[in-house]
Design an enzyme around this catalytic site. Sequence first.
Site, PDB file in Angstrom:
ATOM      1  N   ARG A  17       7.229   3.780  -4.133  1.00 53.83           N
ATOM      2  CA  ARG A  17       6.769   4.823  -5.047  1.00 53.83           C
ATOM      3  C   ARG A  17       7.837   5.258  -6.036  1.00 53.83           C
ATOM      4  O   ARG A  17       7.583   5.340  -7.238  1.00 53.83           O
ATOM      5  CB  ARG A  17       6.295   6.049  -4.249  1.00 53.83           C
ATOM      6  CG  ARG A  17       5.122   5.765  -3.352  1.00 53.83           C
ATOM      7  CD  ARG A  17       4.823   6.931  -2.454  1.00 53.83           C
ATOM      8  NE  ARG A  17       5.847   7.063  -1.416  1.00 53.83           N
ATOM      9  CZ  ARG A  17       5.820   7.980  -0.460  1.00 53.83           C
ATOM     10  NH1 ARG A  17       4.840   8.866  -0.419  1.00 53.83           N
ATOM     11  NH2 ARG A  17       6.775   8.026   0.451  1.00 53.83           N
ATOM     12  N   ASP A 128       2.266   6.558   0.192  1.00 49.78           N
ATOM     13  CA  ASP A 128       3.080   5.348   0.286  1.00 49.78           C
ATOM     14  C   ASP A 128       2.167   4.125   0.352  1.00 49.78           C
ATOM     15  O   ASP A 128       1.351   4.011   1.257  1.00 49.78           O
ATOM     16  CB  ASP A 128       3.958   5.427   1.534  1.00 49.78           C
ATOM     17  CG  ASP A 128       4.986   4.325   1.605  1.00 49.78           C
ATOM     18  OD1 ASP A 128       4.958   3.391   0.773  1.00 49.78           O
ATOM     19  OD2 ASP A 128       5.842   4.390   2.510  1.00 49.78           O
TER      20      ASP A 128
END
EC number: 3.1.3.2
Length: 156
Positions: A17, A128
Amino acid sequence: RSETGTKQKNFLGNICRSPIAEAVFQKMVTDAGTVDKWFIDSGATSDWNTGSSPDSRGLACLRSHGIETSHRARQVTKEDFMNFEYILCMDDSNMSELKRKAKSVSNYSAKIELLGSYDPQKQLIIKDPYYGSQEDFETVYEQCVRCCKVFLENNS
């Protein structure tokens, strides 16, 4: 490292990310002609992936949008809490860990916030995508674009 301007940072393993958010924001400020006002970096709350390149699926996602990055994973340092104006994280777990680490730095100045707090679609958490599909990386990319755009507008 520029001593002037505003600074941004994102954080966990620093291969999914946060490198996407870093690359997205870097492109935005470059395209806006304000890159000299920013120092943009991302780091991890853990040391699991130090020195690693971003996840290949994240790199493929970025490339599909015309963005390249040469980022290597690193762990957040105590100095980061003094050197960055903003530390933007992806979820509550990272926020808790960053705030815990910040307490060990006397008079730290960084504002620790969720990047998702800037999302006009109100998706506060950027999940995630590591155990997900390429579509999950695209979702992260889209969230980062929305959030970084608003963050930049609010801090220009």
